[in-house]
Design a protein around this motif. Structure first.
Motif, PDB file in Angstrom:
ATOM      1  N   MET A   1       0.827  -1.206   0.000  1.00  0.00           N
ATOM      2  CA  MET A   1       0.000   0.000   0.000  1.00  0.00           C
ATOM      3  C   MET A   1       0.864   1.260   0.000  1.00  0.00           C
ATOM      4  SD  MET A   1      -3.214  -1.060   2.457  1.00  0.00           S
ATOM      5  CE  MET A   1      -4.196   0.327   1.885  1.00  0.00           C
ATOM      6  N   HIS A   2       2.067   1.155   0.583  1.00  0.00           N
ATOM      7  CA  HIS A   2       2.963   2.306   0.551  1.00  0.00           C
ATOM      8  C   HIS A   2       3.395   2.630  -0.872  1.00  0.00           C
ATOM      9  CE1 HIS A   2       6.183   5.100   1.428  1.00  0.00           C
ATOM     10  NE2 HIS A   2       6.991   4.345   0.703  1.00  0.00           N
ATOM     11  N   LYS A   3       3.579   1.629  -1.690  1.00  0.00           N
ATOM     12  CA  LYS A   3       3.960   1.880  -3.082  1.00  0.00           C
ATOM     13  C   LYS A   3       2.904   2.733  -3.769  1.00  0.00           C
ATOM     14  CE  LYS A   3       6.790  -2.279  -3.741  1.00  0.00           C
ATOM     15  NZ  LYS A   3       8.044  -1.533  -3.986  1.00  0.00           N
ATOM     16  N   ILE A   4       1.643   2.451  -3.477  1.00  0.00           N
ATOM     17  CA  ILE A   4       0.559   3.254  -4.052  1.00  0.00           C
ATOM     18  C   ILE A   4       0.593   4.666  -3.471  1.00  0.00           C
ATOM     19  CG2 ILE A   4      -1.947   3.464  -4.268  1.00  0.00           C
ATOM     20  CD1 ILE A   4      -2.096   0.397  -4.003  1.00  0.00           C
ATOM     21  N   ALA A   5       0.721   4.757  -2.143  1.00  0.00           N
ATOM     22  CA  ALA A   5       0.733   6.070  -1.502  1.00  0.00           C
ATOM     23  C   ALA A   5       1.930   6.893  -1.968  1.00  0.00           C
ATOM     24  CB  ALA A   5       0.762   5.894   0.017  1.00  0.00           C
ATOM     25  N   HIS A   6       3.075   6.256  -2.142  1.00  0.00           N
ATOM     26  CA  HIS A   6       4.276   6.985  -2.565  1.00  0.00           C
ATOM     27  C   HIS A   6       4.118   7.493  -4.000  1.00  0.00           C
ATOM     28  CE1 HIS A   6       8.458   8.201  -2.477  1.00  0.00           C
ATOM     29  NE2 HIS A   6       8.678   7.537  -3.600  1.00  0.00           N
ATOM     30  N   TRP A   7       3.506   6.692  -4.858  1.00  0.00           N
ATOM     31  CA  TRP A   7       3.257   7.138  -6.231  1.00  0.00           C
ATOM     32  C   TRP A   7       2.348   8.362  -6.239  1.00  0.00           C
ATOM     33  CZ3 TRP A   7      -1.131   7.537  -9.327  1.00  0.00           C
ATOM     34  CH2 TRP A   7      -0.895   7.734 -10.688  1.00  0.00           C
ATOM     35  N   LEU A   8       1.308   8.344  -5.410  1.00  0.00           N
ATOM     36  CA  LEU A   8       0.417   9.492  -5.301  1.00  0.00           C
ATOM     37  C   LEU A   8       1.145  10.706  -4.724  1.00  0.00           C
ATOM     38  CD1 LEU A   8      -2.699   7.599  -3.899  1.00  0.00           C
ATOM     39  CD2 LEU A   8      -2.494   8.610  -6.184  1.00  0.00           C
TER      40      LEU A   8
ATOM     41  N   GLU B   1       4.375  11.388  -4.978  1.00  0.00           N
ATOM     42  CA  GLU B   1       5.260  11.914  -6.006  1.00  0.00           C
ATOM     43  C   GLU B   1       4.486  12.697  -7.063  1.00  0.00           C
ATOM     44  OE1 GLU B   1       8.908  11.366  -6.468  1.00  0.00           O
ATOM     45  OE2 GLU B   1       8.505  11.259  -4.319  1.00  0.00           O
ATOM     46  N   ALA B   2       3.218  12.368  -7.229  1.00  0.00           N
ATOM     47  CA  ALA B   2       2.358  13.083  -8.182  1.00  0.00           C
ATOM     48  C   ALA B   2       1.691  14.301  -7.547  1.00  0.00           C
ATOM     49  CB  ALA B   2       1.311  12.138  -8.742  1.00  0.00           C
ATOM     50  N   ASN B   3       2.147  14.671  -6.329  1.00  0.00           N
ATOM     51  CA  ASN B   3       1.608  15.832  -5.593  1.00  0.00           C
ATOM     52  C   ASN B   3       0.143  15.675  -5.204  1.00  0.00           C
ATOM     53  OD1 ASN B   3       4.085  17.214  -5.752  1.00  0.00           O
ATOM     54  ND2 ASN B   3       3.554  18.076  -7.759  1.00  0.00           N
ATOM     55  N   MET B   4      -0.324  14.441  -5.159  1.00  0.00           N
ATOM     56  CA  MET B   4      -1.691  14.166  -4.686  1.00  0.00           C
ATOM     57  C   MET B   4      -1.600  13.804  -3.204  1.00  0.00           C
ATOM     58  SD  MET B   4      -2.954  11.999  -8.032  1.00  0.00           S
ATOM     59  CE  MET B   4      -4.664  11.878  -7.477  1.00  0.00           C
ATOM     60  N   PHE B   5      -1.241  14.812  -2.409  1.00  0.00           N
ATOM     61  CA  PHE B   5      -0.873  14.573  -1.013  1.00  0.00           C
ATOM     62  C   PHE B   5      -2.038  14.064  -0.170  1.00  0.00           C
ATOM     63  CE2 PHE B   5       1.989  18.108  -2.421  1.00  0.00           C
ATOM     64  CZ  PHE B   5       3.117  17.320  -2.558  1.00  0.00           C
TER      65      PHE B   5
ATOM     66  N   VAL C   1      -4.780  12.374  -1.086  1.00  0.00           N
ATOM     67  CA  VAL C   1      -5.126  10.982  -1.416  1.00  0.00           C
ATOM     68  C   VAL C   1      -4.042  10.036  -0.916  1.00  0.00           C
ATOM     69  CG1 VAL C   1      -5.782   9.395  -3.262  1.00  0.00           C
ATOM     70  CG2 VAL C   1      -6.377  11.812  -3.435  1.00  0.00           C
ATOM     71  N   ALA C   2      -2.788  10.481  -1.028  1.00  0.00           N
ATOM     72  CA  ALA C   2      -1.683   9.660  -0.524  1.00  0.00           C
ATOM     73  C   ALA C   2      -1.817   9.436   0.975  1.00  0.00           C
ATOM     74  CB  ALA C   2      -0.352  10.333  -0.842  1.00  0.00           C
ATOM     75  N   ARG C   3      -2.164  10.498   1.691  1.00  0.00           N
ATOM     76  CA  ARG C   3      -2.371  10.370   3.134  1.00  0.00           C
ATOM     77  C   ARG C   3      -3.564   9.474   3.446  1.00  0.00           C
ATOM     78  NH1 ARG C   3       0.800  11.144   7.603  1.00  0.00           N
ATOM     79  NH2 ARG C   3       1.925  13.110   7.508  1.00  0.00           N
ATOM     80  N   LEU C   4      -4.570   9.524   2.622  1.00  0.00           N
ATOM     81  CA  LEU C   4      -5.743   8.679   2.821  1.00  0.00           C
ATOM     82  C   LEU C   4      -5.366   7.205   2.711  1.00  0.00           C
ATOM     83  CD1 LEU C   4      -8.800   8.809   3.327  1.00  0.00           C
ATOM     84  CD2 LEU C   4      -9.116   8.764   0.844  1.00  0.00           C
ATOM     85  N   VAL C   5      -4.556   6.867   1.708  1.00  0.00           N
ATOM     86  CA  VAL C   5      -4.081   5.489   1.563  1.00  0.00           C
ATOM     87  C   VAL C   5      -3.208   5.109   2.751  1.00  0.00           C
ATOM     88  CG1 VAL C   5      -2.679   3.942   0.143  1.00  0.00           C
ATOM     89  CG2 VAL C   5      -4.215   5.587  -0.950  1.00  0.00           C
ATOM     90  N   ASN C   6      -2.379   6.052   3.192  1.00  0.00           N
ATOM     91  CA  ASN C   6      -1.518   5.811   4.355  1.00  0.00           C
ATOM     92  C   ASN C   6      -2.334   5.510   5.611  1.00  0.00           C
ATOM     93  OD1 ASN C   6      -0.228   7.984   6.721  1.00  0.00           O
ATOM     94  ND2 ASN C   6       0.822   6.083   6.268  1.00  0.00           N
TER      95      ASN C   6
ATOM     96  N   ALA D   1      -1.427  -1.651  11.429  1.00  0.00           N
ATOM     97  CA  ALA D   1      -0.716  -1.082  12.588  1.00  0.00           C
ATOM     98  C   ALA D   1       0.719  -0.698  12.230  1.00  0.00           C
ATOM     99  CB  ALA D   1      -0.725  -2.039  13.780  1.00  0.00           C
ATOM    100  N   ILE D   2       0.949  -0.401  10.967  1.00  0.00           N
ATOM    101  CA  ILE D   2       2.249   0.055  10.489  1.00  0.00           C
ATOM    102  C   ILE D   2       2.054   1.396   9.797  1.00  0.00           C
ATOM    103  CG2 ILE D   2       4.154  -0.412   8.895  1.00  0.00           C
ATOM    104  CD1 ILE D   2       3.564  -3.402   9.284  1.00  0.00           C
ATOM    105  N   ASP D   3       2.811   2.400  10.227  1.00  0.00           N
ATOM    106  CA  ASP D   3       2.652   3.751   9.702  1.00  0.00           C
ATOM    107  C   ASP D   3       3.883   4.129   8.879  1.00  0.00           C
ATOM    108  OD1 ASP D   3       1.994   6.336   9.151  1.00  0.00           O
ATOM    109  OD2 ASP D   3       1.975   7.046  11.228  1.00  0.00           O
ATOM    110  N   ILE D   4       3.742   4.103   7.570  1.00  0.00           N
ATOM    111  CA  ILE D   4       4.824   4.507   6.665  1.00  0.00           C
ATOM    112  C   ILE D   4       4.376   5.777   5.954  1.00  0.00           C
ATOM    113  CG2 ILE D   4       6.347   3.821   4.794  1.00  0.00           C
ATOM    114  CD1 ILE D   4       5.622   0.938   5.324  1.00  0.00           C
ATOM    115  N   HIS D   5       5.080   6.861   6.183  1.00  0.00           N
ATOM    116  CA  HIS D   5       4.707   8.113   5.523  1.00  0.00           C
ATOM    117  C   HIS D   5       4.814   7.946   4.010  1.00  0.00           C
ATOM    118  CE1 HIS D   5       4.781  12.301   4.240  1.00  0.00           C
ATOM    119  NE2 HIS D   5       4.299  12.619   5.445  1.00  0.00           N
ATOM    120  N   PRO D   6       3.874   8.499   3.262  1.00  0.00           N
ATOM    121  CA  PRO D   6       3.914   8.346   1.801  1.00  0.00           C
ATOM    122  C   PRO D   6       5.198   8.871   1.158  1.00  0.00           C
ATOM    123  CG  PRO D   6       1.773   9.177   2.501  1.00  0.00           C
ATOM    124  CD  PRO D   6       2.656   9.189   3.712  1.00  0.00           C
ATOM    125  N   GLY D   7       5.895   9.791   1.826  1.00  0.00           N
ATOM    126  CA  GLY D   7       7.105  10.348   1.247  1.00  0.00           C
ATOM    127  C   GLY D   7       8.332   9.486   1.433  1.00  0.00           C
ATOM    128  N   ALA D   8       8.277   8.489   2.302  1.00  0.00           N
ATOM    129  CA  ALA D   8       9.444   7.637   2.559  1.00  0.00           C
ATOM    130  C   ALA D   8       9.839   6.864   1.303  1.00  0.00           C
ATOM    131  CB  ALA D   8       9.146   6.683   3.700  1.00  0.00           C
TER     132      ALA D   8
END
Length: 236
Positions: free
Chosen positions: A36-43, A45-49, A51-56, A64-71
């Motif tokens: 799911m982070h791969k999806i959030a990170h792609w969003l 990088e596309a400046n869709m912050f 939606v990326a946070r929503l996936v996060n 129970a794992i929190d990976i920031h979309p920017g990582a």
């Protein structure tokens, strides 16, 4: 894509003997969180912050794992179990293993600007359970961070960090050359803190007590024979 997924699942099985099949590994929360982070990170990088946070947030709720979309995360990243936090500017190399309750945290910039504030993990790093790796530091290739260690300074390549605050300890060459060490800490590694005056005083006291006990044991057989002779005389 399918071949990359198979290779990823096999890399996890090489580090964790518990699963009986690849299908079982697909149920791991760490695998789901990384996917799911791969999806959030792609969003991200596309400046869709948003939606990326929503996936996060959805991923965090499910795993129970929190990976920031920017990582930024490399290949074959494995989070064993969960309850892990990875900050925005964290960078993770290939074949990195993180156990439960680990934080790749950031420092609070005094100038109010974000910038690089989270750790960078080189390839083949292992972070033991409960470890806290804080700040814009670099953990060198093949380095190990032991369980519950707190690391706030750069870690040399191949070092094993233990303690609070973590310190480097040398490991035998044959241990360093091993491809994978569970939980990041060799089982025979002496993990006691460096001796202090208090510890040295306790060790001296223990040595004295052992000496006194040894002297007492020398008199026990004689005392036992004397008591036995007294009992025999009383019977006669």
């Amino acid at each position: 894509m399918f071949e990359r997924l198979i290779a990823y699942l096999d890399s996890i099985h090489a580090r964790d003997p518990a699963p009986r099949s690849r299908w079982e590994i697909l149920l791991y929360p760490g695998v789901l969180a990384v996917g799911m982070h791969k999806i959030a990170h792609w969003l991200f990088e596309a400046n869709m912050f948003f939606v990326a946070r929503l996936v996060n947030h959805l991923s965090r709720w499910m795993t129970a794992i929190d990976i920031h979309p920017g990582a930024k995360i490399g290949k074959n990243f494995f989070i064993d179990h969960g309850f892990t936090v990875i900050g925005e500017t964290a960078e993770i190399g290939d074949n990195v293993t993180i156990y439960q309750c680990v934080t790749l945290g950031g420092t609070n910039p005094t100038n109010g600007e974000g910038g690089k504030r989270h750790p960078t993990l080189a390839d083949n790093v292992i972070i033991g359970s409960g470890a806290q790796v804080i700040g814009p530091i670099t953990v060198g290739e093949r380095a190990r961070v032991g369980a519950n260690a707190v690391v706030t300074d750069d870690v040399p390549e191949g070092a094993t960090m233990i303690g609070l605050k973590a310190r480097s300890t040398l490991v035998p060459a044959e241990t360093w050359l091993r491809e994978f060490i569970p939980y990041g800490t060799p089982c025979d590694e002496p993990c006691e803190p460096a001796p202090t005056e208090r510890v040295q005083a306790l060790e001296a006291e223990i040595a004295q007590l052992r000496l006194e006990m040894s002297e007492m044991r020398k008199h026990l057989p004689a005392t036992g024979d004397e008591s036995q002779n007294r009992q025999s005389g009383a019977q006669h």
